[in-house]
Design an enzyme around this catalytic site. Sequence first.
Site, short mmCIF file in Angstrom:
data_model
loop_
_atom_site.label_atom_id
_atom_site.label_comp_id
_atom_site.label_asym_id
_atom_site.label_seq_id
_atom_site.Cartn_x
_atom_site.Cartn_y
_atom_site.Cartn_z
CD GLU A 25 10.67 12.74 11.30
OE1 GLU A 25 9.50 12.31 11.40
OE2 GLU A 25 11.61 12.06 10.87
CD GLU A 33 12.77 0.89 9.80
OE1 GLU A 33 13.20 1.93 10.36
OE2 GLU A 33 13.36 -0.20 9.85
CE LYS A 54 -2.33 3.40 2.22
NZ LYS A 54 -1.89 4.32 1.18
CB CYS A 77 12.97 8.51 8.81
SG CYS A 77 13.71 7.13 7.93
#
Length: 495
Positions: free
Chosen positions: A395, A263, A188, A297
């Site tokens: 972040e 992750e 997906k 990331c």
Amino acid sequence: MENSSSEFNSLVSSLIGAEAIGSYIAGEMVSGDGAELPLVDPASEQTLLQFADTNAEIVRASIVSCQAGHKQWADFSAQRRGEVLAQLGRLIQRHAEPLARLEAITSGKAIKAARAQVSAVAEIFRYYSGWTDKFLGNVIPVPGGQLNYTLREPLGVVLAITPWNSPIYLAAWNVAPALAMGNSVLLKPSEVTPLTALVMARLALEAGMPAGTLNVVNGLGKTIGDVAISNPIVKKVVFVGSTQTGRAVNAAAAQRPISCLLELGGKSANIVFDDANLAQAARAAVIAACANTGQNCAAGSRLLVQRGIYDQFVDAVAHAIVEFRIGHPLDESADGGPINNRAQFDRINRMVEMGISEGAKLVTGGVSEVTGQGYYVKPTVLKHVNNAMRIAREEVFGPVVVAIPFDTEAEAIAIANDSEFALAGAVWTRDVARAHRVVAQVNAGLLWVNMYRDMHVATPFGGNDSSGYGRSSGAECLYEYTKTKSVWVPIAEGC
Ligand code: ADP
């Protein structure tokens, strides 16, 4: 270059070939009937195409098809599975240039980076093709006259949910090891970058994978997530994306329960001591923060600098960051492209504003204008940041680096570890013993010494704490995609 839409149309028809974009199930393109989802060109803000969101029935059909695909794929000999994966790698390489261009146009990634990632995708399939017949069980020396051995069996159907920042690369990174171990995969992709996954699935079929071994379901996370995760045929979820969505995925999987590989986000510390090669460290700090325009990331978004060199080093980074060329994704000289989507562009601007209002000093960059002609942001350096500020804790997922001073080695380690995230990081020093001391004490799944950012499919990748759990590459991740069966057989007389 101003308008990539005509090239886009010809890439879509040559690489995908379907009239309408939808889900790819057992070799058929199946259109959804939900809300129209626009695919927006990050470089022009024009809609490239629209496709309909999927529905629960299509998701269920794709899972049933994966179950059938798995039966055939798991019946292949391990060697034959390896040959098919190797062939898929070769097909990816054969289509590398158009795939890289499609990836650049739709994700906003600079073409140089898109080429490198497509090449890495071919390498990922090649690498795992070699593992299909080498991930072995054990014979265990149990007491008594019995033979005990372990079999490593595929899980069945794996659901892989992937994000928009490196669409085909992260898809391959997670799909290839699952396939290598004999699983089938329902992939997906992000609803804003649905196309290159479709190409990968088409090429998988061409490489000789049975229909249904790799299906792609395209649509919104909320349309697909719960329906797929709650389906008893799905045996594992691998998720790459934000920590917030990762938590929801993890919670849904816990209801079954099935295991996840997560992750998630990061706020990695790039630690520079005063004895480091400062010129090299400054150049690397820019790449650490700005690669893929910061949509990464593992970005080195917290720059920890020893106080004696703080001003001088931050100035050097600010000078070097200006050299990082943000440009049109198809511009051969661009180091980074626009931000992928408006929501993320706005978030980056809000975070920069917030950092300044918290007391950080803007050294270079700053809030970017809304022009209506692409989500282009300025690489930004903020100084006089302390680790308690939100700009140091959350972040950003954009080319924004915050510089935090420290005095001692112990303080650097404490600041690095004072984060909910624990994905990556680096230490810069000429003192080898110190490098190893710091590496041993920083909480992260991946650390570099006197370098930043190199990665390879052969080495484990993954984080701790709010950065997720599990390792998604190297040999280590093969445990994620197999279940162990322990078998006992009496073999001694009278047993
Ligand atoms: P972003 O908000 O930056 O797109 P997300 O973490 O939300 O990041 O998205 C990563 C992937 O997760 C995408 O493929 C997205 O469609 C998917 N996703 C979003 N919400 C859900 C959900 N509730 N369940 C499963 N997948 C989801």
